[in-house]
Structures are given as C-alpha cells and as structure tokens.
Design a protein around this motif. Structure first.
Motif, PDB file in Angstrom:
ATOM      1  N   THR A 105      -7.924   8.930  -5.531  1.00 39.42           N
ATOM      2  CA  THR A 105      -7.249   7.664  -6.078  1.00 39.42           C
ATOM      3  C   THR A 105      -5.757   7.584  -6.024  1.00 39.42           C
ATOM      4  O   THR A 105      -5.099   8.611  -6.432  1.00 39.42           O
ATOM      5  CB  THR A 105      -7.635   7.701  -7.751  1.00 39.42           C
ATOM      6  N   ASP A 107       0.779  -1.099  -0.091  1.00 37.94           N
ATOM      7  CA  ASP A 107      -0.018  -0.063  -0.010  1.00 37.94           C
ATOM      8  C   ASP A 107       1.071   1.512   0.017  1.00 37.94           C
ATOM      9  O   ASP A 107       1.738   1.329   0.669  1.00 37.94           O
ATOM     10  CB  ASP A 107      -0.774  -0.002   1.325  1.00 37.94           C
ATOM     11  N   GLY A 128      -3.456   3.093   0.609  1.00 35.14           N
ATOM     12  CA  GLY A 128      -4.269   2.030  -0.256  1.00 35.14           C
ATOM     13  C   GLY A 128      -3.427   1.734  -1.503  1.00 35.14           C
ATOM     14  O   GLY A 128      -2.139   2.222  -1.607  1.00 35.14           O
ATOM     15  N   LYS A 161      -3.920   8.295   4.873  1.00 34.90           N
ATOM     16  CA  LYS A 161      -4.564   7.131   4.438  1.00 34.90           C
ATOM     17  C   LYS A 161      -3.714   6.301   3.586  1.00 34.90           C
ATOM     18  O   LYS A 161      -2.544   6.768   3.210  1.00 34.90           O
ATOM     19  CB  LYS A 161      -5.543   8.030   3.298  1.00 34.90           C
ATOM     20  N   SER A 208      -6.259   2.076  -6.407  1.00 34.76           N
ATOM     21  CA  SER A 208      -7.678   2.095  -5.501  1.00 34.76           C
ATOM     22  C   SER A 208      -8.199   3.543  -5.048  1.00 34.76           C
ATOM     23  O   SER A 208      -7.334   4.201  -5.118  1.00 34.76           O
ATOM     24  CB  SER A 208      -7.644   1.450  -4.383  1.00 34.76           C
ATOM     25  N   THR A 209      -9.344   3.564  -4.757  1.00 33.39           N
ATOM     26  CA  THR A 209     -10.003   5.023  -4.683  1.00 33.39           C
ATOM     27  C   THR A 209     -10.482   5.089  -3.128  1.00 33.39           C
ATOM     28  O   THR A 209     -11.292   4.109  -2.759  1.00 33.39           O
ATOM     29  CB  THR A 209     -10.974   5.443  -5.685  1.00 33.39           C
ATOM     30  N   VAL A 210      -9.977   6.004  -2.349  1.00 32.56           N
ATOM     31  CA  VAL A 210     -10.893   6.279  -1.137  1.00 32.56           C
ATOM     32  C   VAL A 210     -12.074   7.194  -1.590  1.00 32.56           C
ATOM     33  O   VAL A 210     -11.813   8.234  -1.911  1.00 32.56           O
ATOM     34  CB  VAL A 210      -9.926   6.992  -0.134  1.00 32.56           C
ATOM     35  N   ASP A 211     -13.323   6.774  -1.281  1.00 36.10           N
ATOM     36  CA  ASP A 211     -14.188   7.479  -1.884  1.00 36.10           C
ATOM     37  C   ASP A 211     -14.883   8.482  -0.672  1.00 36.10           C
ATOM     38  O   ASP A 211     -15.580   9.438  -1.009  1.00 36.10           O
ATOM     39  CB  ASP A 211     -15.707   6.358  -2.117  1.00 36.10           C
ATOM     40  N   ASN A 212     -14.549   8.275   0.484  1.00 39.69           N
ATOM     41  CA  ASN A 212     -15.106   9.286   1.386  1.00 39.69           C
ATOM     42  C   ASN A 212     -13.849   9.705   2.466  1.00 39.69           C
ATOM     43  O   ASN A 212     -13.522   9.052   3.240  1.00 39.69           O
ATOM     44  CB  ASN A 212     -15.997   8.829   2.326  1.00 39.69           C
ATOM     45  N   LEU A 213     -13.163  10.708   1.977  1.00 37.69           N
ATOM     46  CA  LEU A 213     -12.092  11.322   2.721  1.00 37.69           C
ATOM     47  C   LEU A 213     -12.468  11.714   3.991  1.00 37.69           C
ATOM     48  O   LEU A 213     -11.769  11.950   5.089  1.00 37.69           O
ATOM     49  CB  LEU A 213     -11.436  12.383   1.868  1.00 37.69           C
ATOM     50  N   SER A 218     -12.641  12.483  -2.326  1.00 37.77           N
ATOM     51  CA  SER A 218     -12.139  11.038  -2.936  1.00 37.77           C
ATOM     52  C   SER A 218     -10.973  11.471  -3.113  1.00 37.77           C
ATOM     53  O   SER A 218     -10.159  12.469  -3.491  1.00 37.77           O
ATOM     54  CB  SER A 218     -12.898  10.680  -3.609  1.00 37.77           C
TER      55      SER A 218
END
Length: 492
Positions: A424, A369, A394, A392, A398-403, A422
C-alpha cells in the motif's frame, strides 16, 4: 323739369315741365309766343328710360402654399394677393362709382385645395351678390359677367427620411440577411413630412443599406447600418407616392440616420477544458501538466467555428487536491489532483472565442504516482544487492495486491523476514522496500545422486563439490623401547 321719381335704377321715369322751366323757355323764346300761364297747364309729359348696363368683373392674381396635409379654405387665402377689375365703372343708383373690397367670404376655391395642384379661385355667390348690392336695385341695373384668372397653387413638400432602430440575432456562423435586419420591425426608414405619422415608414430592401463593416457581418459584435443613398432614393420616392399621392418629394440630401445590428454570442453548454486523465510517476522532478494533451470541447458550437485555444500553458492552471482544496504550488505528494484554469486565463479564453458565451468547467485530472523501489539484499555480504531492482508505481493510498516477487536463486529469507505479496503506497513520492536474504543451504550426499538438483552423478564434480583425494600412508613400526612401554593387555 320735374321727375315723378328720382331716376337712378333701370326703368322709365315721367318728366313734367316745372315753373322754372316755363320761365326759362319764355326768356329764351321771347314774347313772340303765347305761353301757358302756369307749368301745370302743360299736360304733355316726357319719358326718361334708363337701360341696364353691362359689367364684366374679373378676379385676378393668386396665392400659393407648400403642401401641409390641410385643406385651404377661403379664410386661409391672402386677400392682399387678390383684386377685382371691371371692364367699366359701375355705379350705385345715386351715381357713385363702386368697387368691391374683398373679404374671405367673397372668395371661393373650386375643389378641395389639399393635395398638390392648381385650384381656381373665383368670387363666391356671396361676393357676387355683395357687388351687385353696391350698385342698387338688387344688382338689376347691370347685366353681370363674372370671370376669374385667379388661382391657388399647392406645391409639393419636401420629406426627410431617417434610418433608425436596432435588431439582433444569435451567432449562427452565417452573414446577416435583409430578412434578419427587418425581422423585428424595428429597423425602419421613418419619413417626416406634413401629415406624417409613426406609420410613415419604409422597410429596407436588398441594396438599400451599407454595413460599416464593409459587408454583411458574421461574427459577434455590434454593427452600424447606413443608407445607400443612390440605391434607395428611387424606392423612397415610390413609397412616398403611395403614401401621400405625390404631395411630397425627397432627394438624396434629405436622407440620413443609422441603425444598429448586434450579433450576440451563442451560449454553449458543457464546455470542458481537459484531456485524457494525466498521470506521472515520480522521476525526481516536480509535477508538470501536459497542456499539449488538453482539449476544449462543448455542446452547441457551430460547424467550422470550433473553440479556439488561446495558447494555454501549464502556468495558467492552479492545483487543487482531490477534496477541492487549493494548493500553494505543484503537488509534492503522491495522489490525485485537479488543475483549474486561473480566472485571468478564463477571461483570455472568452476573448479568444467572442462568438460564444462560455460557461466553462476547467478541470484537468492529474494523478501523481509514487515510485516503489524493491531490492533484495544479502545480509551475509554487507547487504549487497542481489538481482535486479524491481519498481512499482501507484497513487497514495492505493494497493498493489500482487507483487509476485520471486526469491533470487540460492537465497532464502533472512530470519524474521517475510516475502510481501502486496504493498500500500504512502504519500511520499519515492518509497523503498528492502527484502533481507541469506544464502540458501542444502545437505547433499555425493554418493547419492538423488540429493543433487539434476540427479546427475557427475553434478558434484562439475560444481567442485567433491574431489578425488590420493593419500599415501608410510608406516614405521615401534622401537623396542616403545614396545616395552606397552602393556601386554594392550598388545593383545
């Protein structure tokens, strides 16, 4: 004297005086007697009686052989070892002494001289008749008695017993049993003796054999079986009695040979070398596979015989990307990877588990990651960091949709700046997101408490936003000169 026939055979013979006989009488007795003129004038005849003689004929000595599974016939006898004796000399009709020169036809073996035993040998009927004929008169000149002291002896042969053959079983975690040794009928003691065949065998019993391993083996491998000579000897002797009726003997010195038994590795399936899928968030150090988390599992292993880990280390793996492409070293980008055991290590693993035939899948999933660092910066104070750093993690793509980012108190976004919701991840292991801020402003009226956050009238003073000011005004009037300069209209 003159016989009416030549005497020789048993019977009565008439005797007449011959001319020579008459002359001999005259010479012997002289002239004092009157004699016939010729012998023919003597009419009285004499009788010569030849009585039947008695002869006892005995066959002597004997011969022998070792059992050969064949019947001995008279033709197989050694004639030089037999002779005929007589209690008195026998003669032919012409008075010549006679002896029987033996031939095979002259002898007879009483019984079937095949098996071990002593068999009587005597003159055959043909031999007896032959001897009788030698004395003439069809043998009637004698009263014959035939005896024998001759024997033919068949002694026991010696057998050899050799163990050979092979068998196998698949590893099952248990020691090999005698039933398993004999299961395919190939491991047998083979007898060799006169008349033996491929069926002249003996199957092992408990105690008949010795393992070269010292005891019945359990683990995969090839083992040697030899005969326990002292224990098996009595069994072999009993077997030979049944097979050849005591015609063959055997001793411990006649035993030998060996057989082999192989325990083959058990083929097991679905062998997996892996652990829980591993992941690591970039911390400034290279990727490292945690081999302590790896497990070797399979279907079909034997209870109490698990697969053995020979001490696999991280260096025993080669890295591959998600598409199966081999990497030159440890991953340097964020992403999902597989760690495969090296070929040499697979060999070591097989050697560490000799009881199993391994079909190995050696993949360990590893996720590398990236780390995202989020900071708020005050652009009005030299991009000074405001508040705590937010991190964060990942994998690439991949995408973090809710920062779920919150602006620090009393700040607002700088012009042209947006608050992201978000993110990516890219391939870089270390990634940064800077959010630019400016001080937040608000118009408040000290005389209107509704414009402050707390609606408290004293809030302005508590936050030093208003102060009470005392101003002193000292007035000095205009001088006459100054007043003179002011127009009348201005004075109004």
């Amino acid at each position: 004297m003159i016989f009416d026939q030549t005497p020789g055979n048993v019977g009565e013979y008439h005797v007449e005086l011959s001319a020579q006989g008459l002359d001999n009488i005259e010479k012997a007795l002289g002239t004092n007697y009157a004699y016939p003129q010729v012998a023919a004038d003597v009419t009285t005849k004499g009788t010569l009686t030849i009585n039947q003689g008695e002869a006892t004929v005995t066959l002597n000595s004997g011969d022998s052989k070792t059992y050969d599974a064949k019947q001995t016939l008279p033709s197989g006898l050694n004639l030089n070892k037999y002779n005929v004796t007589y209690d008195a000399t026998v003669y032919s009709a012409d008075g010549e002494a006679q002896t029987l020169k033996l031939t095979a036809d002259d002898l007879q073996i009483v019984g079937n001289a095949t098996n071990v035993g002593t068999y009587q040998v005597k003159l055959s009927q043909a031999g007896q008749e032959k001897l009788k004929q030698l004395t003439g008169n069809n043998g009637a000149n004698y009263k014959w008695t035939f005896k024998t002291t001759a024997n033919y002896i068949v002694t026991a042969a010696t057998a050899d017993a050799k163990l050979n053959g092979s068998n196998q079983k698949t590893f099952d975690g248990t020691a090999v049993t005698t039933a398993q040794v004999n299961s395919n009928g190939q491991i047998l003691v083979h007898f060799t003796f006169p008349g033996s065949t491929t069926e002249s065998t003996y199957a092992l019993q408990d105690g008949d054999y010795i393992w070269n391993a010292g005891s019945a083996p359990v683990n995969a491998g090839t083992y040697t079986i030899t005969l326990n000579k002292q224990s098996i000897l009595a069994h072999l002797q009993d077997a030979l009695k049944k097979q050849v009726n005591g015609n063959v003997t055997i001793s411990a010195d006649d035993l030998g040979g060996q057989a082999s038994f192989t325990i083959t590795p058990k083929a097991i399936t679905d062998i997996t070398i892996s652990g829980s899928d591993q992941s690591k968030t970039y911390n400034g150090k290279s990727a490292d596979l945690d081999v302590n988390g790896l497990k070797i599992t399979a279907n079909g292993t034997i209870t109490n015989t698990p697969l053995v880990n020979p001490g696999i280390t991280a260096s025993d793996f080669t890295w591959y990307d998600a598409a199966g492409k081999r990497l030159d070293g440890v991953p340097t980008d964020a992403g999902t990877y597989q760690a495969h055991l090296n070929a040499n290590t697979l060999v070591v693993l097989q050697k560490a588990n000799p009881n199993y035939k391994l079909n190995i899948s050696s993949k360990a999933k590893f996720t590398w990651d990236a780390t995202l660092t989020i900071e708020f910066e005050d652009t009005q104070e030299g991009n000074k960091q405001v508040g705590q750093t937010i991190t964060k993690s990942g994998v690439a793509g991949s995408t973090v949709d809710n920062l779920d980012l919150k602006l620090p108190e009393n700040y607002e976004l700088a012009p042209d700046q947006e608050l992201p919701t978000s993110y990516t991840f890219g391939k870089a292991l270390s990634q940064n997101l800077y959010i630019k801020l400016v001080h937040k402003t608000a118009i408040v009226d000290p005389t209107d408490s509704a414009t402050n956050p707390t609606k408290d009238e004293s809030w302005f003073k508590k936050n030093d936003l208003v102060k009470d000011v005392t101003r002193t005004i000292n007035y000095e009037g205009l001088s006459e000169e100054q007043l003179a300069q002011i127009s009348e209209d201005q004075k109004k």
